[in-house]
Scaffold this motif. Structure first.
Motif, PDB file in Angstrom:
ATOM      1  N   UNK A   3       0.820  -1.225   0.000  1.00 42.44           N
ATOM      2  CA  UNK A   3       0.000   0.000   0.000  1.00 42.44           C
ATOM      3  C   UNK A   3       0.851   1.271   0.000  1.00 42.44           C
ATOM      4  N   UNK A   4       2.174   1.115   0.278  1.00 37.47           N
ATOM      5  CA  UNK A   4       3.067   2.295   0.270  1.00 37.47           C
ATOM      6  C   UNK A   4       4.247   2.090  -0.681  1.00 37.47           C
ATOM      7  N   UNK A   5       4.046   1.287  -1.711  1.00 31.97           N
ATOM      8  CA  UNK A   5       5.111   0.993  -2.680  1.00 31.97           C
ATOM      9  C   UNK A   5       5.659   2.303  -3.256  1.00 31.97           C
ATOM     10  N   UNK A  26       4.916   0.100   7.777  1.00 32.97           N
ATOM     11  CA  UNK A  26       5.194   0.864   6.550  1.00 32.97           C
ATOM     12  C   UNK A  26       6.204   0.107   5.660  1.00 32.97           C
ATOM     13  N   UNK A  27       7.253  -0.480   6.245  1.00 39.89           N
ATOM     14  CA  UNK A  27       8.207  -1.225   5.391  1.00 39.89           C
ATOM     15  C   UNK A  27       7.530  -2.471   4.826  1.00 39.89           C
ATOM     16  N   UNK A  28       6.678  -3.078   5.626  1.00 36.51           N
ATOM     17  CA  UNK A  28       5.937  -4.256   5.141  1.00 36.51           C
ATOM     18  C   UNK A  28       5.073  -3.878   3.933  1.00 36.51           C
ATOM     19  N   UNK A  29       4.590  -2.650   3.914  1.00 35.02           N
ATOM     20  CA  UNK A  29       3.744  -2.176   2.810  1.00 35.02           C
ATOM     21  C   UNK A  29       4.562  -1.532   1.687  1.00 35.02           C
ATOM     22  N   UNK A  30       5.888  -1.710   1.734  1.00 29.62           N
ATOM     23  CA  UNK A  30       6.727  -1.311   0.597  1.00 29.62           C
ATOM     24  C   UNK A  30       7.388   0.045   0.686  1.00 29.62           C
ATOM     25  N   UNK A  31       7.227   0.763   1.803  1.00 34.48           N
ATOM     26  CA  UNK A  31       7.848   2.098   1.912  1.00 34.48           C
ATOM     27  C   UNK A  31       9.322   1.990   2.277  1.00 34.48           C
ATOM     28  N   UNK A  32      10.065   3.027   1.876  1.00 33.62           N
ATOM     29  CA  UNK A  32      11.414   3.239   2.407  1.00 33.62           C
ATOM     30  C   UNK A  32      11.197   4.161   3.607  1.00 33.62           C
ATOM     31  N   UNK A 228      -1.252   4.400   8.524  1.00 29.60           N
ATOM     32  CA  UNK A 228      -1.085   3.816   7.178  1.00 29.60           C
ATOM     33  C   UNK A 228      -2.180   4.297   6.233  1.00 29.60           C
ATOM     34  N   UNK A 229      -3.414   4.258   6.681  1.00 33.29           N
ATOM     35  CA  UNK A 229      -4.526   4.694   5.816  1.00 33.29           C
ATOM     36  C   UNK A 229      -4.330   6.155   5.390  1.00 33.29           C
ATOM     37  N   UNK A 230      -3.997   7.020   6.365  1.00 33.38           N
ATOM     38  CA  UNK A 230      -3.874   8.450   6.053  1.00 33.38           C
ATOM     39  C   UNK A 230      -2.601   8.756   5.258  1.00 33.38           C
ATOM     40  N   UNK A 231      -1.572   7.923   5.416  1.00 32.07           N
ATOM     41  CA  UNK A 231      -0.323   8.116   4.667  1.00 32.07           C
ATOM     42  C   UNK A 231      -0.467   7.658   3.220  1.00 32.07           C
ATOM     43  N   UNK A 232      -1.294   6.654   2.990  1.00 36.68           N
ATOM     44  CA  UNK A 232      -1.374   6.016   1.669  1.00 36.68           C
ATOM     45  C   UNK A 232      -2.291   6.788   0.719  1.00 36.68           C
ATOM     46  N   UNK A 233      -2.213   6.435  -0.557  1.00 39.02           N
ATOM     47  CA  UNK A 233      -3.071   7.090  -1.559  1.00 39.02           C
ATOM     48  C   UNK A 233      -4.541   6.673  -1.420  1.00 39.02           C
ATOM     49  N   UNK A 234      -4.820   5.689  -0.583  1.00 35.40           N
ATOM     50  CA  UNK A 234      -6.223   5.301  -0.350  1.00 35.40           C
ATOM     51  C   UNK A 234      -7.021   6.470   0.227  1.00 35.40           C
ATOM     52  N   UNK A 235      -6.322   7.374   0.903  1.00 37.25           N
ATOM     53  CA  UNK A 235      -7.000   8.539   1.499  1.00 37.25           C
ATOM     54  C   UNK A 235      -6.711   9.807   0.682  1.00 37.25           C
TER      55      UNK A 235
END
Ligand SMILES: NC(=O)c1ccc[n+]([C@@H]2O[C@H](COP(=O)([O-])OP(=O)(O)OC[C@H]3O[C@@H](n4cnc5c(N)ncnc54)[C@H](O)[C@@H]3O)[C@@H](O)[C@H]2O)c1
Length: 252
Positions: A3-5, A26-32, A228-235
């Protein structure tokens, strides 16, 4: 795909509690992730246990100079900052009459000025890349007078973060920068553990008559999921918003 690729996230207060849970998620969801904390030895030890792209940096959130260093190092390493989670904060429990001027100023600096400094340091980089998501950690103490043992300075500081976030959300919407807040209720983290509460069950017992939803206390990952929800493009169409994660405490 996570979700954060391809996203670069800076997280404060990342050596413990909600901040550390956010690094893991966040790292699990692909973020650096640029994981920062004043407790740098603890931070390094904790992030060493997590698999993923993590840059650990020392940051006292009250230092403008250290904020500049974190922003510069992140740009040097990754070329951009997509996400800022202003998570670091410390509650104190002095009532309005007990608080000293020195104590008041310290709490305001650590919990409110820090968030302003973080946004001031990072927003220009987000403006350069034409987008960004900022998530600020508030507290129920900003909306309920009796939360957090009536901690006067902490409640005021968190109320300030709430207002500053609304201000920023409106002023930087034109730059496609979103600013939202998460409001934790009673959550088992380092803060509770320092007061001798070591299990969610024990914390839940203390809040049994206050928080309707079992187990009557949250865990750090409950807040990381909201970040995560607020950081991601889903929001991507959400800004100036308040996400309360409190097991129904504020609904009573
Ligand atoms: N735990 C709760 O029930 C609760 C409830 C409402 C709000 N909050 C808020 O949640 C956020 C996270 O707290 P937590 O409960 O995970 O606590 P925690 O004590 O587990 O983690 C806080 C982290 O912030 C770091 N920190 C302290 N001062 C710092 C500074 N000057 N610069 C940089 N880092 C610093 C600490 O080293 C620690 O790693 C805070 O903003 C807190 O006010 C917590």
């Amino acid at each position: 795909m996570g979700r954060l690729e391809n996203k670069v996230a800076v997280i404060t207060g990342a050596a413990s509690g909600m901040g550390l849970a956010a690094v893991e998620l966040f790292v699990k969801e692909g973020a650096k992730v640029v994981a920062t904390d004043i407790a740098f030895t603890q931070l390094e030890a904790e992030v060493a246990k997590i698999d993923g792209e993590i840059l650990a940096l020392e940051l006292d959130v009250t230092s403008e100079e250290q904020w500049k260093n974190v922003a510069d190092r992140t740009i040097e390493q990754y070329g951009k900052i997509d996400i800022l989670v202003n998570n670091a904060g410390v509650s104190t429990h002095n009532t309005l009459l007990e608080e000293t001027l020195e104590g008041w100023n310290k709490v305001l600096t650590l919990n409110l000025t820090s968030v302003w400094l973080g946004m001031k340091s990072v927003i220009p980089h987000m403006q350069n890349s034409g987008k960004g998501s900022i998530v600020n950690c508030v507290s129920l103490a900003a909306i309920i007078g009796s939360a957090d043992n009536g901690a006067a300075a902490y409640s005021a500081a968190k109320g300030g973060v709430r207002a500053l976030s609304k201000h920023a959300s409106v002023n930087f919407a034109k730059d496609n920068i979103r600013v939202n807040c998460v409001y934790p209720g009673a959550i088992l983290t380092g803060a509770a553990k320092r007061h001798g509460v070591t299990s969610q069950e024990v914390l839940g017992q203390a809040f049994k008559n206050t928080i309707p939803l079992p187990p009557h206390a949250g865990e750090a990952n409950d807040i990381a999921q909201a970040y995560l929800y607020l950081a991601s493009d889903e929001s991507k169409f959400v800004t100036g918003e308040e996400l309360v994660v409190d097991g129904g405490w504020s609904a009573v």
